[in-house]
Design an enzyme around this catalytic site. Structure first.
Site, PDB file in Angstrom:
ATOM      1  N   GLU A   1       0.815  -1.219   0.000  1.00  9.02           N
ATOM      2  CA  GLU A   1       0.000   0.000   0.000  1.00  9.02           C
ATOM      3  C   GLU A   1       0.847   1.267   0.000  1.00  9.02           C
ATOM      4  O   GLU A   1       0.452   2.279  -0.595  1.00  9.02           O
ATOM      5  CB  GLU A   1      -0.951  -0.014   1.203  1.00  9.02           C
ATOM      6  CG  GLU A   1      -1.834  -1.252   1.299  1.00  9.02           C
ATOM      7  CD  GLU A   1      -2.875  -1.327   0.197  1.00  9.02           C
ATOM      8  OE1 GLU A   1      -3.025  -0.356  -0.573  1.00  9.02           O
ATOM      9  OE2 GLU A   1      -3.550  -2.368   0.095  1.00  9.02           O
TER      10      GLU A   1
ATOM     11  N   GLU B   1      -5.179   4.653  -0.711  1.00 10.51           N
ATOM     12  CA  GLU B   1      -4.127   3.682  -0.366  1.00 10.51           C
ATOM     13  C   GLU B   1      -3.538   3.979   1.001  1.00 10.51           C
ATOM     14  O   GLU B   1      -3.162   3.066   1.735  1.00 10.51           O
ATOM     15  CB  GLU B   1      -3.029   3.668  -1.428  1.00 10.51           C
ATOM     16  CG  GLU B   1      -3.489   3.338  -2.849  1.00 10.51           C
ATOM     17  CD  GLU B   1      -3.988   1.906  -3.014  1.00 10.51           C
ATOM     18  OE1 GLU B   1      -4.178   1.193  -2.015  1.00 10.51           O
ATOM     19  OE2 GLU B   1      -4.219   1.506  -4.175  1.00 10.51           O
TER      20      GLU B   1
ATOM     21  N   HIS C   1      -5.646   2.376   3.413  1.00  7.76           N
ATOM     22  CA  HIS C   1      -5.387   0.935   3.455  1.00  7.76           C
ATOM     23  C   HIS C   1      -4.124   0.645   4.239  1.00  7.76           C
ATOM     24  O   HIS C   1      -4.032  -0.341   4.973  1.00  7.76           O
ATOM     25  CB  HIS C   1      -5.253   0.375   2.036  1.00  7.76           C
ATOM     26  CG  HIS C   1      -6.512   0.472   1.238  1.00  7.76           C
ATOM     27  ND1 HIS C   1      -6.583   0.155  -0.092  1.00  7.76           N
ATOM     28  CD2 HIS C   1      -7.763   0.864   1.585  1.00  7.76           C
ATOM     29  CE1 HIS C   1      -7.814   0.348  -0.525  1.00  7.76           C
ATOM     30  NE2 HIS C   1      -8.553   0.780   0.466  1.00  7.76           N
TER      31      HIS C   1
ATOM     32  N   GLU D   1      -1.855  -2.722  -9.382  1.00  2.00           N
ATOM     33  CA  GLU D   1      -3.094  -3.168  -8.743  1.00  2.00           C
ATOM     34  C   GLU D   1      -3.280  -4.673  -8.895  1.00  2.00           C
ATOM     35  O   GLU D   1      -3.713  -5.358  -7.971  1.00  2.00           O
ATOM     36  CB  GLU D   1      -4.307  -2.420  -9.333  1.00  2.00           C
ATOM     37  CG  GLU D   1      -4.313  -0.925  -9.052  1.00  2.00           C
ATOM     38  CD  GLU D   1      -4.488  -0.597  -7.571  1.00  2.00           C
ATOM     39  OE1 GLU D   1      -4.859  -1.483  -6.779  1.00  2.00           O
ATOM     40  OE2 GLU D   1      -4.241   0.568  -7.199  1.00  2.00           O
TER      41      GLU D   1
ATOM     42  N   GLU E   1      -8.550  -3.447  -4.778  1.00  2.00           N
ATOM     43  CA  GLU E   1      -7.563  -3.472  -5.868  1.00  2.00           C
ATOM     44  C   GLU E   1      -8.249  -3.745  -7.200  1.00  2.00           C
ATOM     45  O   GLU E   1      -7.868  -3.177  -8.233  1.00  2.00           O
ATOM     46  CB  GLU E   1      -6.490  -4.552  -5.621  1.00  2.00           C
ATOM     47  CG  GLU E   1      -5.856  -4.577  -4.244  1.00  2.00           C
ATOM     48  CD  GLU E   1      -5.190  -3.275  -3.829  1.00  2.00           C
ATOM     49  OE1 GLU E   1      -5.337  -2.263  -4.524  1.00  2.00           O
ATOM     50  OE2 GLU E   1      -4.532  -3.269  -2.787  1.00  2.00           O
TER      51      GLU E   1
ATOM     52  N   HIS F   1      -9.754  -0.460  -8.209  1.00  2.00           N
ATOM     53  CA  HIS F   1      -8.717   0.500  -8.624  1.00  2.00           C
ATOM     54  C   HIS F   1      -8.217   0.172 -10.018  1.00  2.00           C
ATOM     55  O   HIS F   1      -8.041   1.047 -10.865  1.00  2.00           O
ATOM     56  CB  HIS F   1      -7.545   0.479  -7.648  1.00  2.00           C
ATOM     57  CG  HIS F   1      -7.885   1.043  -6.314  1.00  2.00           C
ATOM     58  ND1 HIS F   1      -7.033   0.985  -5.235  1.00  2.00           N
ATOM     59  CD2 HIS F   1      -8.989   1.668  -5.848  1.00  2.00           C
ATOM     60  CE1 HIS F   1      -7.595   1.541  -4.188  1.00  2.00           C
ATOM     61  NE2 HIS F   1      -8.778   1.971  -4.524  1.00  2.00           N
TER      62      HIS F   1
END
Lengths: 166, 91, 68
Positions: free
Chosen positions: A12, A41, A44, A112, A142, A145
Site C-alpha cells: 500500500e 491507499e 489501506h 493493482e 484493488e 482501482h
C-alpha cells in the site's frame, strides 16, 4: 506476511506514493483519479498497520520469534516499519514514474493486479477469519482501482473536446 | 490527554459502523465519478450521501469529539479534544 | 452475460515422465475488471453495509476470494 503489504514492493505504501507522485505530470482529466486512489491507499496502509498492531502489541518476544518476527523485534521492538516480509527496507526503486501517461497508467494497472494477487496468496496462508475478511476487502479494492485505471486509459484515448460515451 | 481504560459505550461503535458504511459509499462513488463525470444520477446519489454523512458526523462529534483535524471538524468543548484516545487503530 | 464475479481458468502444464510430483491442475483468475474494463452503469448497487463487507458498491465487479 502482512508487512509485505505495508512496506513491500507491491504494498500500500508503494501504491500511495506511486499514484500521488504521478499525478503532477499526468493530463488534467486523470489527476483527480490518481489523487483519490493515492489517498485511499494511505487509508489501506493504516488498515494493515492496525492489523499488525493488534496482532503483535501484546505478544511476548518468544511468540514473536515463533512467528518469524524475531529479527524485526530486535530492530524495532513493537513498532512497525516499512520493510517487506523478508526484511528489505522500502525503497523508491519499487515505484516508477515515466512521465508518459500511458506508461504510467499501465504501471498502475500492473501494480493493482500484483497487489490483488498478493492478497490472494496471503488469504490462502491465513486462517484467522477476521483478518481474512479485511484482506478480502482490500483485495476487492484493488479490483476496483484496476478498473478505474483501465477506464483512465480509455479517457486518454479520447480526443480533446469530445464528450465520452461509454 | 485522557487515559481511557473504561470501554466505550455501544453507541460509539454503532455510530462508527454506520459512518463507515456511508463513507465507503462516498469513496466508491467518488472513484466512479472520477471516470464518469457526466453521470447525473450518480452525482445526485453522492449529494444525498454527503448529507447523510454530515448529519451523522454532527451527531457523533457532539457526543464524542472531532473526527477530522486541521479544522475540518468543529472544536467543541473547553479543552483540546483532538489528541484524546482512542485512535482508529486502538478502537 | 450475467455480470457477475471473477472467472477462473484452469490449466495443466506439460509433465515429463521424470517429474517427481503428480500433475496438478492449477487455476488463475481473470477478474471482472479485465473482462469488463469499463463500467457501463452505476444503477446496480449493493446496500451500504453489504457494500462495505464486500469491498465495493458494484455487484458487477464483486470478485469473491476464495472463489465460490
Amino acid at each position: 506476511m502482512l508487512i509485505e503489504q505495508y512496506g513491500g514492493a507491491d504494498g500500500e505504501l508503494s501504491a500511495a506514493l506511486r499514484y500521488l507522485n504521478q499525478r503532477y505530470s499526468i493530463p488534467d482529466k486523470v489527476i483527480g483519479l490518481l489523487t483519490d486512489i493515492g489517498t485511499e491507499e494511505f487509508a489501506h496502509l493504516e488498515m494493515i498497520a492496525t492489523m499488525v498492531y493488534k496482532l503483535t502489541k501484546d505478544a511476548t518476544p518468544e511468540q514473536l520469534r515463533e512467528a518469524g518476527l524475531g529479527d524485526h523485534y530486535v530492530n524495532h521492538g513493537y513498532s512497525l516499519f516499512y520493510h517487506d516480509a523478508a526484511g528489505n527496507p522500502w525503497t523508491a526503486a519499487y515505484i516508477a514514474s515515466k512521465g508518459d501517461p500511458i506508461a504510467d497508467l499501465y504501471e498502475d494497472i500492473a501494480a493493482e493486479e500484483k497487489a490483488r494477487a498478493t492478497y490472494q496468496w496471503i488469504i490462502d496462508n491465513t486462517d484467522d477469519p477476521d483478518i481474512k475478511d479485511s484482506l478480502r476487502f482490500l483485495r476487492e479494492r484493488e479490483v476496483i482501482h484496476s478498473l478505474r485505471f483501465r477506464e483512465a486509459v480509455e479517457i486518454l484515448k479520447e480526443y480533446q473536446g469530445s464528450k465520452k460515451v461509454f | 490527554m485522557s487515559e481511557t481504560t473504561e470501554s466505550l459505550p455501544k453507541a460509539y461503535y454503532q455510530y462508527l459502523q454506520e459512518l463507515q458504511a456511508i463513507d465507503f459509499v462516498l469513496v466508491d462513488l467518488t472513484l466512479y465519478l472520477d471516470t464518469h463525470p457526466d453521470d447525473e444520477q450518480a452525482l445526485a446519489q453522492f449529494k444525498q450521501f454527503q448529507k447523510r454523512k454530515h448529519n451523522l458526523m454532527t451527531q457523533f462529534e457532539s457526543a464524542f469529539g472531532p473526527l477530522h483535524q486541521y479544522g475540518l471538524s468543529p472544536a467543541t468543548g473547553s479543552s483540546w479534544a483532538w489528541s484524546e484516545t482512542p485512535w482508529p487503530w486502538q478502537v | 452475460m450475467d455480470g457477475t464475479s471473477a472467472e477462473w481458468r484452469s490449466y495443466v502444464n506439460f509433465r515429463s515422465p521424470f517429474d517427481p510430483c503428480p500433475a496438478r491442475v492449477k487455476w488463475y483468475d481473470v477478474p471482472p475488471e479485465v473482462m469488463h474494463p469499463v463500467q457501463k452503469s452505476a444503477r446496480k448497487q449493493f446496500a451500504p453495509q453489504e457494500a462495505l463487507r464486500k469491498g465495493t458498491l458494484w455487484p458487477e465487479y464483486d470478485s469473491p476470494y476464495p472463489p465460490v
